[in-house]
Design a protein around this motif. Structure first.
Motif, PDB file in Angstrom:
ATOM      1  N   ASN A 457      40.649  38.891  45.840  1.00 54.04           N
ATOM      2  CA  ASN A 457      40.349  39.536  47.030  1.00 54.04           C
ATOM      3  C   ASN A 457      39.021  39.412  47.278  1.00 54.04           C
ATOM      4  O   ASN A 457      38.497  38.799  48.585  1.00 54.04           O
ATOM      5  N   SER A 458      38.169  39.203  46.698  1.00 51.44           N
ATOM      6  CA  SER A 458      36.717  39.076  46.767  1.00 51.44           C
ATOM      7  C   SER A 458      36.159  39.089  45.725  1.00 51.44           C
ATOM      8  O   SER A 458      36.584  39.619  44.567  1.00 51.44           O
ATOM      9  N   GLN A 472      31.007  41.500  41.723  1.00 52.48           N
ATOM     10  CA  GLN A 472      32.229  42.020  42.316  1.00 52.48           C
ATOM     11  C   GLN A 472      33.422  40.899  42.065  1.00 52.48           C
ATOM     12  O   GLN A 472      33.119  39.646  42.125  1.00 52.48           O
ATOM     13  N   ASN A 474      38.051  41.350  42.579  1.00 53.71           N
ATOM     14  CA  ASN A 474      38.892  42.598  42.643  1.00 53.71           C
ATOM     15  C   ASN A 474      40.401  41.416  42.826  1.00 53.71           C
ATOM     16  O   ASN A 474      39.699  40.677  43.772  1.00 53.71           O
ATOM     17  N   LYS A 476      44.328  40.801  41.658  1.00 58.55           N
ATOM     18  CA  LYS A 476      45.591  41.154  41.831  1.00 58.55           C
ATOM     19  C   LYS A 476      46.967  40.321  40.956  1.00 58.55           C
ATOM     20  O   LYS A 476      46.479  38.949  42.000  1.00 58.55           O
ATOM     21  N   ASP A 481      46.436  44.951  38.925  1.00 61.63           N
ATOM     22  CA  ASP A 481      45.506  44.800  39.780  1.00 61.63           C
ATOM     23  C   ASP A 481      44.254  45.408  38.902  1.00 61.63           C
ATOM     24  O   ASP A 481      44.128  46.048  37.978  1.00 61.63           O
ATOM     25  N   SER A 483      39.529  45.787  38.157  1.00 64.46           N
ATOM     26  CA  SER A 483      38.002  45.149  39.475  1.00 64.46           C
ATOM     27  C   SER A 483      37.078  45.371  38.132  1.00 64.46           C
ATOM     28  O   SER A 483      37.161  46.176  37.185  1.00 64.46           O
ATOM     29  N   THR A 485      33.121  43.788  36.457  1.00 68.01           N
ATOM     30  CA  THR A 485      31.774  43.493  37.538  1.00 68.01           C
ATOM     31  C   THR A 485      30.843  43.555  35.846  1.00 68.01           C
ATOM     32  O   THR A 485      31.610  44.063  34.831  1.00 68.01           O
ATOM     33  N   THR A 508      37.953  48.141  35.496  1.00 65.92           N
ATOM     34  CA  THR A 508      38.750  49.017  35.741  1.00 65.92           C
ATOM     35  C   THR A 508      39.711  48.656  36.758  1.00 65.92           C
ATOM     36  O   THR A 508      39.823  47.457  37.131  1.00 65.92           O
ATOM     37  N   SER A 509      41.154  49.416  36.452  1.00 63.38           N
ATOM     38  CA  SER A 509      42.839  49.119  37.223  1.00 63.38           C
ATOM     39  C   SER A 509      43.131  50.556  37.003  1.00 63.38           C
ATOM     40  O   SER A 509      43.159  51.156  35.931  1.00 63.38           O
TER      41      SER A 509
END
Length: 863
Positions: A457-458, A472, A474, A476, A481, A483, A485, A508-509
């Motif tokens: 997504n980003s 960043q 993010n 899937k 999913d 995230s 950093t 994190t997920s």
């Protein structure tokens, strides 16, 4: 007469064919001797060949000598290095050469060879391993000729590999898949040699790769002057990938080195020349491609190649306002500007520089610009580069024939400048590295060939002088999913020096499915009706270049058939090893903690793990985890919770990364909590209950029981532990195998009152003190066979027989003692009359009779 003539001709033909088969056997040893003599007189190296054969059929009417597996191994200072390895070497000559005497030289007219390897090395002192010619200062004996003379008219090599490595400059060049042939009359001192060549070229300088498997081909007529060792390009056509080039000039061998005076250029200025630079595997066919603008490559090389100098050269690559559009694709690449020069103006390698002054193109409204300068390339390369622009990835496959199962999507934006020297990268001196800018990606979607999709997504990467920050990420994929950093500490060393990729990340997920990230390369097997769709999975390997730490938190992790909740912990990846620290998860109604490591560095992956199970449901954990089920199969019929620590190590399956139970070694210490036994679910416990009537296994109290066991070589050893049922005590111990075989024993201490009505009848007549003597009767049960087909044996029959005898004897001894005591009282009760004596004697006889009847009764019951 005709028949007679035909018969004679037939006999002659048979004799001729037989001679062609027989002659090689007569001359084989002579040829071997000639070859061995030729080699030994010329080279200072270890030379061997597997065999030498002679054929009169391969090139009839010429003879062919074949050497199999020719090896030339260097002596000091390159001791043991392979200089030449030839799978096959064929020497073509006239048949009459076979009949020459030992003192006469064989003349070789043609040479062909297959599957060769030539390895040229220059050490740090500038000495080459190819200089193996014997230094012979002795005058040649009059009348003695060389054992072999080369009068070649044609030669050919097939599937050769040429490798060049200079230890001082760290320049490595590999020419692979080399096929080359030439035809010309080397009997003349001046000749035209017609050649055809194809190869793949790779070039590395230090740890930087400049070319990798670049396809080359050259069809050329070379004018050769053997007296001057001069080679002149005449009619020729070369291809670099699909880029055409033409050469003009010469190369000449002189005592000091090699003289170069070459020019080259593209034969046309069409922009198709640029597309020709791209390997055919990625560029597809150029047929039907529409282009505008121009693209040219021009250059020269002039000067001496010696130990200390190279020819001066200038290579210019240029395009102005170019464009191209492939047929059947909707978009074009436009406004292409290329201005690149590779120059050396002094003849010193380190003075070579590369100027990419401009590289620019546009697709629709998206413009991308780049520029770079590289100098000081052989000692400490200095790099100054900049990237700026936007690329809509969806347009790439619409403008260029990229071979993908599904097209890419996403917007890539870059604005980065960088300036550094390679020595600073190598020494991690980040203060000398100046990098500024960002690279961002949004809406990225990628599908691999296995049907897995990745959506980003980003993502945003920020560069600074010392680190690369992943600000960043993010994404899937499948059911997952995530995230992420983090920071990369050694990005430049990884990119340019093949150093480790160092970094620290936080992940994190909400949900992470491990299967979404498990990918393996596959290799096809022989296609048959049964195996046509079968693929062999390649072993999973932890990347050797990774040296990073990942701290992770996930609400749910799906692994195989397990659902892990509240997962957290740290994962350290280094040296092809993953180390887990303080990994925790909620599962099976409790929690599991893990510390340990998995390594794929060796041929077989291995693991070493410590597990801590707290308040975990026994039924779920010891039935759903195959490893625990093998270690403690009996746990499957126990209801309740368990606290346990498990230390284990062993090998892993290379493709599934699951424990190889045959190699499992370790120990387990556990405590049962609030537990009951579900005996109805166990064939073994049913069999045990039928042999031990004095105990109800479903009512056995296992609360707070502590057990310890060890396992090795597929066998589990259980340290004896205590179990209590009412006032019955038991000690359980033994072994079982992962194959479900078992060898256990249970030693009970059973009060006699549980051992049948007869024992109870005796004990009911005893005083409490006497009855207490029979509260711990030892009973042993043995369990063998398997858990599903058990064999139970006890010593109950022997125990009951011994117990009855002990009880009967105690009762008889007591009664006899009592009868004797009463008799003594009567006999010693004072002065007696004759009547009293008569009465006493009668009473005495009556007591004796009753005692005898009682004893007879006891022993009859016993019997």
């Amino acid at each position: 007469m005709p028949k007679k003539i035909l018969k004679i001709v037939g006999i002659i033909l048979i004799l001729l064919v037989a001679s062609l088969f027989a002659i090689p056997y007569f001359f084989k040893d002579q040829i071997k001797a000639k070859i061995t003599e030729a080699i030994n007189e010329k080279v200072d190296a270890k030379v061997s060949f597997a065999d030498a054969d002679l054929s009169l059929f391969k090139n009839f009417p010429k003879a062919t000598v074949t050497l199999d597996k020719l090896l030339i191994i260097n002596k000091a200072p390159f001791e043991g290095d392979t200089l030449v390895s030839l799978g096959e070497l064929n020497l073509k000559m006239s048949i009459k050469e076979l009949f020459k005497g030992k003192e006469e030289a064989m003349q070789i007219e043609g040479i062909t060879s297959k599957n060769g390897f030539i390895n040229i090395i220059f050490n740090k002192d500038g000495i080459g391993n190819f200089d193996i010619a014997l230094k012979d200062n002795k005058p040649k004996e009059e009348g003695k000729s060389d054992p072999m003379l080369l009068k070649i008219k044609k030669y050919q090599i097939e599937n050769f590999k040429f490798q060049y490595f200079d230890e001082s400059s760290q320049v490595r060049m590999v020419i692979d898949s080399l096929n080359h042939e030439g035809a010309g009359d080397f009997n003349n001192t001046k000749l035209d040699l017609d050649t055809k060549s194809t190869a793949k070229l790779s070039l590395n300088m230090g740890k930087i790769n400049y070319m990798k498997n670049v396809a080359l081909s050259l069809d050329a007529v070379l004018g050769i002057d053997l007296e001057k060792s001069k080679y002149t390009f005449k009619k020729n056509k070369a291809l670099i990938n699909q880029l055409p080039l033409e050469f003009d000039g010469f190369i000449q061998m002189v005592d000091a080195g090699q003289v170069y005076d070459l020019k080259f250029k593209t034969p046309t200025s069409s922009f198709k020349n640029f597309l020709g630079l791209i390997p055919a595997a990625y560029a597809s066919s150029l047929e039907g491609v529409k282009t505008t603008g121009d693209f040219t490559v021009t250059g020269f090389a002039k000067g001496m190649l010696t130990d200390t100098t190279i020819p001066k050269f200038n290579i210019a690559i240029a395009s102005n306002n170019g464009s191209f559009q492939y047929p059947n694709l909707p978009k074009s690449v436009q406004s292409i500007v290329i201005d690149t020069k590779i120059v050396n103006e002094t003849g010193l390698m380190n003075d070579t520089y590369v100027n990419l002054d401009k590289l620019s193109f546009r697709i629709d409204q998206d413009v991308f610009d780049a520029k770079a300068n590289i100098k000081n390339i052989s000692t400490n390369a200095l790099v100054d580069a900049a990237l700026k622009g936007t690329i809509n990835l969806a347009n790439l496959s619409k403008a260029y024939p990229i071979k993908m199962d599904k097209p890419l999507t996403g917007i890539l934006k870059a604005n980065v400048t960088t300036k550094f020297d390679m020595a600073s990268v190598e020494k991690s001196q980040y203060q000398n590295i100046n990098n500024v800018g960002t690279i961002g990606l949004t809406g990225f979607n990628y599908a691999d060939g296995n049907g897995k999709n990745m959506t980003i997504n980003s993502a945003l990467v920020q560069f600074n002088p010392s680190q690369v920050h992943l600000k960043q990420f993010n994404a899937k994929t499948g059911k997952s999913d995530l995230s992420v950093t983090g920071v990369l500490d050694n990005f430049y060393g990884f990119m340019f020096r093949k150093q480790e990729l160092k970094g620290n990340f936080n992940l994190t997920s909400n949900q992470l499915a491990v299967s979404d990230f498990m990918t393996t390369a596959t290799a096809p097997v022989a296609a048959t009706e049964e195996t046509q769709k079968t693929k062999k999975a390649e072993p999973l390997k932890i990347p050797a270049f990774l040296n990073c730490t990942l701290t992770a938190k996930a609400n749910t992790v799906l692994y195989d058939n397990l659902t892990l909740k509240a997962v957290s912990g740290k994962m350290i990846i280094k040296d092809e090893k993953v180390t887990l620290e303080n990994v925790k998860t909620s599962i099976f109604g409790g929690t599991i903690g893990a510390n340990g490591a998995v390594s794929t560095k060796g041929k077989i992956p291995v693991f070493d793990m410590n597990l801590n199970l707290n308040q975990v449901d026994i039924q779920q954990s010891f039935t759903q985890l195959d490893m625990l089920k093998k270690i403690a199969p009996i746990a499957g019929i126990v209801n309740g919770k368990v606290n346990t620590t498990i230390k284990l190590n062993g090998n892993l399956d290379a493709t599934e990364m699951t424990p190889d139970l045959k190699t499992l070694t370790g120990d387990l210490v556990g405590q049962l909590l609030s537990t009951t036994i579900n005996a109805e679910n166990s064939t073994m416990l049913k069999a045990l209950s039928s042999n031990l009537k004095f105990i109800d296994l479903s009512k056995v109290n296992l609360n707070d029981i502590k057990a310890a066991l060890t396992f090795k070589d597929g066998r589990v050893s259980v340290k004896p532990f205590d179990v209590k049922y009412q006032d019955i005590k038991a000690v359980v111990g033994g072994t079982h195998g992962f194959d479900q075989s078992m060898d256990y024993n249970i030693k009970f201490n059973v009060p006699a009152k549980y051992l049948g009505k007869e024992a109870n009848a005796y004990i009911s007549k005893m005083s409490p003190a006497d009855a207490a003597k029979f509260d711990n009767i030892p009973v042993t049960a043995l369990m063998t066979g398997t858990f599903s087909s058990p064999k139970i044996s006890t010593d109950m029959k022997t125990v009951l027989t011994n117990l009855t005898m002990q009880l009967a004897k105690q009762q008889s001894d007591k009664l006899v003692k009592k009868g004797a005591s009463e008799l003594d009282k009567l006999l010693n009760s004072g002065k007696k009359t004759d009547a009293d004596t008569t009465k006493t004697n009668a009473q005495k006889e009556d007591i004796k009779k009753k005692a005898g009847d009682l004893l007879n009764g006891l022993f009859k019951k016993k019997n």
